[in-house]
Design a protein around this motif. Structure first.
Motif, mmCIF file in Angstrom:
data_model
loop_
_atom_site.group_PDB
_atom_site.id
_atom_site.type_symbol
_atom_site.label_atom_id
_atom_site.label_comp_id
_atom_site.label_asym_id
_atom_site.label_seq_id
_atom_site.Cartn_x
_atom_site.Cartn_y
_atom_site.Cartn_z
ATOM 1 N N ALA A 94 -16.706 -27.597 25.653
ATOM 2 C CA ALA A 94 -16.581 -28.009 24.251
ATOM 3 C C ALA A 94 -16.011 -29.418 24.140
ATOM 4 O O ALA A 94 -16.427 -30.208 23.280
ATOM 5 C CB ALA A 94 -15.717 -27.012 23.495
ATOM 6 N N ASP A 95 -15.077 -29.752 25.018
ATOM 7 C CA ASP A 95 -14.533 -31.109 25.017
ATOM 8 C C ASP A 95 -15.618 -32.131 25.349
ATOM 9 O O ASP A 95 -15.655 -33.228 24.771
ATOM 10 C CB ASP A 95 -13.386 -31.230 26.018
ATOM 11 C CG ASP A 95 -12.107 -30.563 25.530
ATOM 12 O OD1 ASP A 95 -11.973 -30.331 24.308
ATOM 13 O OD2 ASP A 95 -11.241 -30.256 26.376
ATOM 14 N N ARG A 96 -16.501 -31.781 26.289
ATOM 15 C CA ARG A 96 -17.582 -32.710 26.663
ATOM 16 C C ARG A 96 -18.536 -32.949 25.494
ATOM 17 O O ARG A 96 -19.073 -34.053 25.346
ATOM 18 C CB ARG A 96 -18.376 -32.161 27.853
ATOM 19 C CG ARG A 96 -17.537 -31.804 29.070
ATOM 20 C CD ARG A 96 -16.979 -33.010 29.799
ATOM 21 N NE ARG A 96 -16.194 -32.564 30.950
ATOM 22 C CZ ARG A 96 -16.692 -32.352 32.155
ATOM 23 N NH1 ARG A 96 -17.979 -32.545 32.393
ATOM 24 N NH2 ARG A 96 -15.902 -31.937 33.145
ATOM 25 N N PHE A 97 -18.758 -31.898 24.702
ATOM 26 C CA PHE A 97 -19.718 -32.012 23.608
ATOM 27 C C PHE A 97 -19.082 -32.444 22.283
ATOM 28 O O PHE A 97 -19.791 -32.640 21.300
ATOM 29 C CB PHE A 97 -20.456 -30.680 23.404
ATOM 30 C CG PHE A 97 -21.517 -30.419 24.436
ATOM 31 C CD1 PHE A 97 -22.741 -31.061 24.362
ATOM 32 C CD2 PHE A 97 -21.291 -29.545 25.491
ATOM 33 C CE1 PHE A 97 -23.725 -30.836 25.319
ATOM 34 C CE2 PHE A 97 -22.257 -29.314 26.457
ATOM 35 C CZ PHE A 97 -23.478 -29.961 26.368
ATOM 36 N N PHE A 98 -17.766 -32.583 22.266
ATOM 37 C CA PHE A 98 -17.108 -32.903 20.995
ATOM 38 C C PHE A 98 -17.591 -34.219 20.382
ATOM 39 O O PHE A 98 -17.737 -34.294 19.149
ATOM 40 C CB PHE A 98 -15.589 -32.915 21.133
ATOM 41 C CG PHE A 98 -14.890 -32.990 19.805
ATOM 42 C CD1 PHE A 98 -14.757 -31.850 19.023
ATOM 43 C CD2 PHE A 98 -14.413 -34.198 19.311
ATOM 44 C CE1 PHE A 98 -14.145 -31.914 17.781
ATOM 45 C CE2 PHE A 98 -13.798 -34.268 18.071
ATOM 46 C CZ PHE A 98 -13.664 -33.127 17.306
ATOM 47 N N PRO A 99 -17.859 -35.275 21.168
ATOM 48 C CA PRO A 99 -18.387 -36.499 20.535
ATOM 49 C C PRO A 99 -19.687 -36.261 19.772
ATOM 50 O O PRO A 99 -19.914 -36.876 18.717
ATOM 51 C CB PRO A 99 -18.590 -37.443 21.725
ATOM 52 C CG PRO A 99 -17.583 -36.996 22.733
ATOM 53 C CD PRO A 99 -17.558 -35.499 22.606
ATOM 54 N N ILE A 100 -20.532 -35.362 20.284
ATOM 55 C CA ILE A 100 -21.772 -35.030 19.572
ATOM 56 C C ILE A 100 -21.447 -34.265 18.305
ATOM 57 O O ILE A 100 -22.032 -34.509 17.237
ATOM 58 C CB ILE A 100 -22.716 -34.218 20.483
ATOM 59 C CG1 ILE A 100 -23.200 -35.092 21.644
ATOM 60 C CG2 ILE A 100 -23.901 -33.663 19.695
ATOM 61 C CD1 ILE A 100 -23.974 -34.349 22.704
#
Length: 367
Positions: free
Chosen positions: A90-96
Protein backbone atom coordinates in the motif's frame (compact mmCIF):
# COMPACT_ATOMS: atom_id res chain seq x y z
CA UNK A 1 10.40 4.15 -18.60
CA UNK A 2 8.18 4.86 -21.60
CA UNK A 3 4.51 5.50 -20.97
CA UNK A 4 3.66 4.24 -24.45
CA UNK A 5 3.04 0.62 -23.56
CA UNK A 6 -0.13 -1.48 -23.54
CA UNK A 7 -0.79 -0.80 -19.83
CA UNK A 8 -0.74 2.96 -20.26
CA UNK A 9 -2.77 2.71 -23.48
CA UNK A 10 -5.44 0.74 -21.60
CA UNK A 11 -5.39 3.41 -18.89
CA UNK A 12 -6.07 6.07 -21.52
CA UNK A 13 -9.27 4.14 -22.32
CA UNK A 14 -10.34 4.07 -18.67
CA UNK A 15 -8.96 0.73 -17.49
CA UNK A 16 -6.49 0.26 -14.64
CA UNK A 17 -4.21 -2.77 -14.72
CA UNK A 18 -3.51 -4.38 -11.35
CA UNK A 19 -1.28 -7.34 -10.53
CA UNK A 20 -2.97 -10.47 -9.22
CA UNK A 21 -0.10 -11.50 -6.97
CA UNK A 22 1.84 -10.34 -3.93
CA UNK A 23 4.79 -11.78 -2.04
CA UNK A 24 7.68 -10.55 0.05
CA UNK A 25 10.04 -11.39 -2.81
CA UNK A 26 7.96 -9.28 -5.21
CA UNK A 27 8.16 -6.40 -2.73
CA UNK A 28 11.84 -6.69 -1.85
CA UNK A 29 13.33 -7.70 -5.21
CA UNK A 30 12.33 -4.50 -6.97
CA UNK A 31 9.93 -6.33 -9.30
CA UNK A 32 6.87 -4.57 -7.90
CA UNK A 33 8.55 -1.18 -8.31
CA UNK A 34 9.27 -2.07 -11.94
CA UNK A 35 5.62 -3.02 -12.46
CA UNK A 36 4.55 0.33 -11.04
CA UNK A 37 6.92 2.10 -13.43
CA UNK A 38 5.34 0.13 -16.27
CA UNK A 39 1.88 1.39 -15.26
CA UNK A 40 0.48 -1.20 -12.84
CA UNK A 41 -1.86 0.64 -10.45
CA UNK A 42 -2.80 -1.88 -7.76
CA UNK A 43 -2.48 -5.40 -6.37
CA UNK A 44 -4.95 -8.11 -5.42
CA UNK A 45 -4.35 -11.03 -3.09
CA UNK A 46 -6.29 -14.09 -1.97
CA UNK A 47 -5.65 -17.14 0.24
CA UNK A 48 -4.24 -19.14 -2.68
CA UNK A 49 -1.74 -16.39 -3.49
CA UNK A 50 -0.55 -16.21 0.11
CA UNK A 51 -0.39 -20.01 0.31
CA UNK A 52 2.11 -19.90 -2.55
CA UNK A 53 4.01 -16.91 -1.18
CA UNK A 54 4.30 -18.03 2.46
CA UNK A 55 3.89 -21.78 2.34
CA UNK A 56 6.20 -22.53 -0.57
CA UNK A 57 9.16 -20.27 0.20
CA UNK A 58 11.46 -19.63 3.14
CA UNK A 59 11.07 -15.86 2.86
CA UNK A 60 8.86 -15.63 5.94
CA UNK A 61 10.57 -18.23 8.15
CA UNK A 62 12.38 -15.70 10.35
CA UNK A 63 9.17 -13.86 11.14
CA UNK A 64 7.31 -17.12 11.76
CA UNK A 65 9.96 -18.23 14.25
CA UNK A 66 9.91 -14.87 16.01
CA UNK A 67 6.14 -14.95 16.40
CA UNK A 68 6.14 -18.57 17.58
CA UNK A 69 8.55 -17.54 20.32
CA UNK A 70 6.16 -14.71 21.21
CA UNK A 71 3.44 -17.31 21.75
CA UNK A 72 1.28 -16.36 18.76
CA UNK A 73 -0.99 -19.00 17.26
CA UNK A 74 -1.12 -19.86 13.57
CA UNK A 75 -4.07 -17.58 12.78
CA UNK A 76 -2.32 -14.64 14.45
CA UNK A 77 0.86 -15.39 12.50
CA UNK A 78 -1.05 -15.58 9.21
CA UNK A 79 -2.72 -12.25 9.87
CA UNK A 80 0.54 -10.58 10.89
CA UNK A 81 2.38 -11.80 7.78
CA UNK A 82 -0.35 -10.87 5.31
CA UNK A 83 -1.07 -7.50 6.90
CA UNK A 84 2.65 -6.63 6.81
CA UNK A 85 2.90 -7.39 3.08
CA UNK A 86 -0.28 -5.49 2.30
CA UNK A 87 0.84 -2.46 4.30
CA UNK A 88 4.19 -2.41 2.49
CA UNK A 89 2.50 -2.73 -0.91
CA UNK A 90 0.00 0.00 0.00
CA UNK A 91 2.89 2.36 0.71
CA UNK A 92 4.30 1.65 -2.77
CA UNK A 93 0.97 2.45 -4.39
CA UNK A 94 0.11 5.46 -2.24
CA UNK A 95 1.47 8.02 -4.77
CA UNK A 96 -0.98 6.60 -7.32
CA UNK A 97 -3.78 6.72 -4.75
CA UNK A 98 -3.00 10.35 -3.92
CA UNK A 99 -2.49 11.36 -7.54
CA UNK A 100 -5.82 9.82 -8.61
CA UNK A 101 -7.78 11.53 -5.86
CA UNK A 102 -8.35 8.25 -4.04
CA UNK A 103 -9.75 6.45 -7.06
CA UNK A 104 -6.85 4.04 -7.73
CA UNK A 105 -3.68 2.58 -6.22
CA UNK A 106 -5.35 -0.08 -4.04
CA UNK A 107 -4.13 -3.29 -2.43
CA UNK A 108 -6.71 -5.94 -1.49
CA UNK A 109 -6.70 -8.28 1.51
CA UNK A 110 -9.34 -10.98 1.94
CA UNK A 111 -11.29 -11.92 5.04
CA UNK A 112 -11.00 -15.52 6.20
CA UNK A 113 -12.68 -17.91 3.73
CA UNK A 114 -14.18 -19.68 6.76
CA UNK A 115 -16.49 -16.66 7.17
CA UNK A 116 -18.06 -16.85 3.69
CA UNK A 117 -21.50 -17.68 5.13
CA UNK A 118 -21.25 -15.51 8.25
CA UNK A 119 -22.23 -11.87 7.68
CA UNK A 120 -21.54 -10.65 11.22
CA UNK A 121 -18.21 -12.46 11.40
CA UNK A 122 -17.21 -11.02 8.03
CA UNK A 123 -18.02 -7.45 9.08
CA UNK A 124 -16.10 -7.90 12.32
CA UNK A 125 -13.03 -9.26 10.53
CA UNK A 126 -13.23 -6.56 7.85
CA UNK A 127 -13.16 -3.92 10.59
CA UNK A 128 -10.19 -5.65 12.22
CA UNK A 129 -8.22 -5.89 8.96
CA UNK A 130 -8.98 -2.27 8.08
CA UNK A 131 -7.73 -1.22 11.51
CA UNK A 132 -4.59 -3.38 11.33
CA UNK A 133 -3.60 -2.26 7.84
CA UNK A 134 -4.45 1.36 8.67
CA UNK A 135 -3.99 2.46 5.06
CA UNK A 136 -6.49 4.48 3.07
CA UNK A 137 -5.65 2.54 -0.09
CA UNK A 138 -6.44 -0.95 1.22
CA UNK A 139 -9.58 -2.78 0.12
CA UNK A 140 -11.07 -5.64 2.12
CA UNK A 141 -12.14 -8.56 -0.07
CA UNK A 142 -15.52 -10.10 0.74
CA UNK A 143 -16.92 -13.04 -1.25
CA UNK A 144 -20.24 -12.42 -3.00
CA UNK A 145 -22.27 -15.06 -1.15
CA UNK A 146 -25.77 -14.24 0.17
CA UNK A 147 -24.29 -13.49 3.61
CA UNK A 148 -21.40 -11.72 1.95
CA UNK A 149 -23.85 -9.31 0.30
CA UNK A 150 -25.10 -8.28 3.73
CA UNK A 151 -21.55 -7.77 4.91
CA UNK A 152 -20.67 -5.71 1.82
CA UNK A 153 -23.59 -3.38 2.46
CA UNK A 154 -22.68 -2.96 6.12
CA UNK A 155 -18.98 -2.41 5.43
CA UNK A 156 -19.70 0.26 2.82
CA UNK A 157 -22.02 1.97 5.33
CA UNK A 158 -19.14 1.87 7.82
CA UNK A 159 -16.83 3.53 5.30
CA UNK A 160 -14.64 0.47 4.60
CA UNK A 161 -13.25 0.04 1.07
CA UNK A 162 -14.60 -3.23 -0.33
CA UNK A 163 -13.49 -5.57 -3.09
CA UNK A 164 -16.51 -7.83 -3.66
CA UNK A 165 -14.96 -11.05 -4.95
CA UNK A 166 -15.85 -14.44 -6.43
CA UNK A 167 -18.52 -12.99 -8.71
CA UNK A 168 -19.25 -15.34 -11.60
CA UNK A 169 -22.72 -14.38 -12.84
CA UNK A 170 -24.51 -11.26 -14.00
CA UNK A 171 -27.08 -11.92 -11.27
CA UNK A 172 -24.37 -11.89 -8.62
CA UNK A 173 -22.98 -8.66 -10.04
CA UNK A 174 -26.39 -6.98 -9.81
CA UNK A 175 -26.71 -8.06 -6.18
CA UNK A 176 -23.24 -6.71 -5.38
CA UNK A 177 -24.04 -3.39 -7.06
CA UNK A 178 -27.26 -3.22 -5.05
CA UNK A 179 -25.38 -3.93 -1.81
CA UNK A 180 -22.88 -1.18 -2.64
CA UNK A 181 -25.55 1.39 -3.46
CA UNK A 182 -27.70 0.44 -0.46
CA UNK A 183 -24.63 0.71 1.80
CA UNK A 184 -23.96 4.21 0.52
CA UNK A 185 -27.61 5.13 1.05
CA UNK A 186 -27.44 3.79 4.60
CA UNK A 187 -24.37 5.90 5.23
CA UNK A 188 -25.93 9.01 3.71
CA UNK A 189 -29.04 8.55 5.86
CA UNK A 190 -26.77 8.69 8.91
CA UNK A 191 -25.40 12.02 7.72
CA UNK A 192 -21.94 10.59 7.03
CA UNK A 193 -19.78 11.61 4.04
CA UNK A 194 -19.65 9.38 0.95
CA UNK A 195 -16.42 10.70 -0.50
CA UNK A 196 -13.31 8.55 -0.17
CA UNK A 197 -15.12 5.18 -0.13
CA UNK A 198 -13.82 2.94 -2.92
CA UNK A 199 -15.11 -0.39 -4.17
CA UNK A 200 -14.68 -2.85 -7.02
CA UNK A 201 -16.86 -5.76 -8.09
CA UNK A 202 -14.56 -8.64 -9.10
CA UNK A 203 -16.08 -10.83 -11.79
CA UNK A 204 -14.09 -13.99 -12.57
CA UNK A 205 -13.68 -14.61 -16.27
CA UNK A 206 -11.54 -17.49 -17.58
CA UNK A 207 -13.01 -20.10 -15.26
CA UNK A 208 -16.36 -19.65 -17.03
CA UNK A 209 -14.86 -20.77 -20.35
CA UNK A 210 -13.05 -23.66 -18.68
CA UNK A 211 -16.37 -24.95 -17.34
CA UNK A 212 -18.57 -24.14 -20.34
CA UNK A 213 -16.12 -25.45 -22.95
CA UNK A 214 -16.25 -28.88 -21.30
CA UNK A 215 -20.04 -28.91 -21.65
CA UNK A 216 -19.91 -27.64 -25.23
CA UNK A 217 -17.60 -30.49 -26.22
CA UNK A 218 -20.53 -32.91 -25.98
CA UNK A 219 -22.76 -30.80 -28.22
CA UNK A 220 -22.67 -31.31 -32.00
CA UNK A 221 -23.00 -27.59 -32.75
CA UNK A 222 -21.31 -26.21 -29.64
CA UNK A 223 -17.86 -25.69 -31.09
CA UNK A 224 -18.59 -22.17 -32.35
CA UNK A 225 -19.27 -21.02 -28.78
CA UNK A 226 -16.05 -22.38 -27.30
CA UNK A 227 -13.89 -19.64 -25.82
CA UNK A 228 -16.64 -17.04 -26.24
CA UNK A 229 -18.99 -17.30 -23.27
CA UNK A 230 -16.68 -15.95 -20.53
CA UNK A 231 -16.14 -12.66 -22.34
CA UNK A 232 -19.82 -12.46 -23.29
CA UNK A 233 -20.80 -12.99 -19.65
CA UNK A 234 -18.45 -10.19 -18.55
CA UNK A 235 -19.69 -7.85 -21.27
CA UNK A 236 -23.28 -8.54 -20.22
CA UNK A 237 -22.36 -7.49 -16.67
CA UNK A 238 -20.81 -4.31 -18.07
CA UNK A 239 -24.10 -3.52 -19.82
CA UNK A 240 -25.83 -3.69 -16.44
CA UNK A 241 -23.07 -1.50 -15.00
CA UNK A 242 -23.85 1.16 -17.60
CA UNK A 243 -27.56 1.01 -16.74
CA UNK A 244 -26.84 1.35 -13.02
CA UNK A 245 -24.49 4.26 -13.66
CA UNK A 246 -27.19 6.15 -15.56
CA UNK A 247 -29.94 5.52 -12.98
CA UNK A 248 -31.41 8.09 -10.58
CA UNK A 249 -30.28 6.28 -7.41
CA UNK A 250 -26.66 6.40 -8.49
CA UNK A 251 -26.86 10.00 -9.73
CA UNK A 252 -28.23 11.08 -6.35
CA UNK A 253 -25.33 9.39 -4.55
CA UNK A 254 -22.79 10.79 -6.99
CA UNK A 255 -24.05 14.28 -6.24
CA UNK A 256 -23.26 13.57 -2.59
CA UNK A 257 -19.64 12.67 -3.46
CA UNK A 258 -19.84 8.91 -4.03
CA UNK A 259 -17.39 7.34 -6.47
CA UNK A 260 -18.15 4.58 -8.93
CA UNK A 261 -17.85 0.92 -7.96
CA UNK A 262 -15.70 -0.26 -10.85
CA UNK A 263 -16.04 -3.64 -12.49
CA UNK A 264 -12.86 -5.66 -12.00
CA UNK A 265 -12.03 -8.57 -14.27
CA UNK A 266 -10.40 -11.37 -12.26
CA UNK A 267 -9.11 -14.80 -13.26
CA UNK A 268 -7.84 -13.37 -16.55
CA UNK A 269 -4.91 -15.70 -17.07
CA UNK A 270 -5.65 -17.94 -20.06
CA UNK A 271 -6.11 -21.57 -19.03
CA UNK A 272 -6.50 -23.08 -22.51
CA UNK A 273 -3.19 -23.13 -24.48
CA UNK A 274 -5.17 -22.94 -27.73
CA UNK A 275 -6.36 -19.43 -26.83
CA UNK A 276 -4.39 -16.20 -26.94
CA UNK A 277 -2.52 -15.61 -23.66
CA UNK A 278 -4.04 -12.11 -23.48
CA UNK A 279 -7.59 -12.81 -24.72
CA UNK A 280 -9.20 -12.05 -21.35
CA UNK A 281 -7.36 -8.72 -21.20
CA UNK A 282 -7.65 -7.57 -24.81
CA UNK A 283 -11.40 -8.30 -24.94
CA UNK A 284 -12.53 -6.38 -21.85
CA UNK A 285 -10.98 -2.90 -21.98
CA UNK A 286 -13.13 0.13 -21.25
CA UNK A 287 -14.07 2.96 -18.90
CA UNK A 288 -14.40 2.39 -15.15
CA UNK A 289 -12.84 -1.07 -15.28
CA UNK A 290 -9.89 -2.84 -13.68
CA UNK A 291 -8.14 -5.97 -14.89
CA UNK A 292 -6.13 -7.80 -12.26
CA UNK A 293 -3.58 -9.89 -14.12
CA UNK A 294 -1.23 -12.71 -13.03
CA UNK A 295 2.46 -11.88 -13.61
CA UNK A 296 2.91 -14.19 -16.62
CA UNK A 297 -0.16 -12.76 -18.36
CA UNK A 298 1.00 -9.26 -17.49
CA UNK A 299 4.29 -9.92 -19.27
CA UNK A 300 2.40 -11.25 -22.30
CA UNK A 301 0.16 -8.19 -22.36
CA UNK A 302 3.16 -5.88 -22.27
CA UNK A 303 4.87 -7.87 -25.02
CA UNK A 304 1.96 -8.26 -27.41
CA UNK A 305 -1.39 -7.16 -26.00
CA UNK A 306 -3.95 -5.55 -28.29
CA UNK A 307 -5.50 -2.40 -26.85
CA UNK A 308 -8.84 -0.99 -27.92
CA UNK A 309 -12.26 -0.13 -26.54
CA UNK A 310 -13.56 -3.70 -26.49
CA UNK A 311 -15.78 -4.16 -23.43
CA UNK A 312 -18.74 -2.76 -25.40
CA UNK A 313 -17.99 -4.69 -28.60
CA UNK A 314 -20.29 -7.10 -30.47
CA UNK A 315 -23.32 -6.83 -28.22
CA UNK A 316 -25.63 -8.39 -30.77
CA UNK A 317 -23.26 -11.33 -31.12
CA UNK A 318 -23.05 -11.59 -27.33
CA UNK A 319 -26.82 -11.90 -26.99
CA UNK A 320 -27.01 -14.37 -29.86
CA UNK A 321 -24.32 -16.61 -28.36
CA UNK A 322 -25.80 -16.54 -24.85
CA UNK A 323 -29.22 -17.44 -26.33
CA UNK A 324 -27.61 -20.26 -28.33
CA UNK A 325 -25.96 -21.59 -25.17
CA UNK A 326 -29.35 -21.78 -23.45
CA UNK A 327 -30.88 -23.41 -26.54
CA UNK A 328 -28.24 -26.12 -26.31
CA UNK A 329 -29.52 -26.93 -22.84
CA UNK A 330 -26.57 -25.42 -20.97
CA UNK A 331 -27.60 -23.26 -18.03
CA UNK A 332 -25.05 -20.51 -17.45
CA UNK A 333 -26.60 -19.88 -14.03
CA UNK A 334 -25.97 -23.49 -13.02
CA UNK A 335 -22.39 -23.22 -14.26
CA UNK A 336 -21.69 -20.00 -12.36
CA UNK A 337 -23.35 -21.28 -9.18
CA UNK A 338 -21.06 -24.31 -9.27
CA UNK A 339 -18.03 -22.11 -9.94
CA UNK A 340 -18.85 -20.02 -6.87
CA UNK A 341 -18.96 -23.13 -4.69
CA UNK A 342 -15.72 -24.41 -6.20
CA UNK A 343 -14.06 -21.02 -5.68
CA UNK A 344 -15.12 -20.87 -2.05
CA UNK A 345 -13.90 -24.42 -1.51
CA UNK A 346 -10.53 -23.73 -3.17
CA UNK A 347 -9.87 -20.63 -1.07
CA UNK A 348 -10.92 -22.41 2.13
CA UNK A 349 -8.59 -25.33 1.37
CA UNK A 350 -5.70 -22.99 0.55
CA UNK A 351 -6.30 -21.06 3.78
CA UNK A 352 -6.44 -24.18 5.96
CA UNK A 353 -3.38 -25.65 4.23
CA UNK A 354 -1.42 -22.46 4.85
CA UNK A 355 -2.39 -22.42 8.53
CA UNK A 356 -1.16 -26.00 8.80
CA UNK A 357 2.11 -25.13 7.01
CA UNK A 358 2.65 -22.16 9.33
CA UNK A 359 2.10 -24.36 12.36
CA UNK A 360 4.49 -27.07 11.10
CA UNK A 361 7.11 -24.51 10.07
CA UNK A 362 6.89 -22.87 13.46
CA UNK A 363 7.37 -26.14 15.27
CA UNK A 364 10.28 -27.16 13.03
CA UNK A 365 12.02 -23.77 13.23
CA UNK A 366 11.63 -23.64 16.99
CA UNK A 367 13.33 -27.04 17.24
Amino acid sequence: MTKDNSIFRALALGQSIWCDFLSRDLLRSGRLDKMIEEGVRGVTTNPSIFENAIGKTSDYDGDILSMVRQGKNREEIYTSLTVADVREAADRFFPIYAGSGGKDGFVSLEVSPLLAHDAEGTVSEAQTLARLTEKKNVMIKIPATPEGMKAIRRCIALGINVNATLIFSVRQYREVAEAFIAGLEDRASEGKPLSGIASVASLFVSRVDTAVDKLLASKDTGGALAGKIAVDNARAAYMDFEIILSGPRWRSLEEKGAQVQRLLWASTGTKNPDYSPTMYVDSLIGPHTVNTIPPATLEAFLAGGTVGLTVTSDREGMKRRLDKLAALGISLDEVTDRLLEEGLDAFEKAYILLLEVIEKKGQSLAG
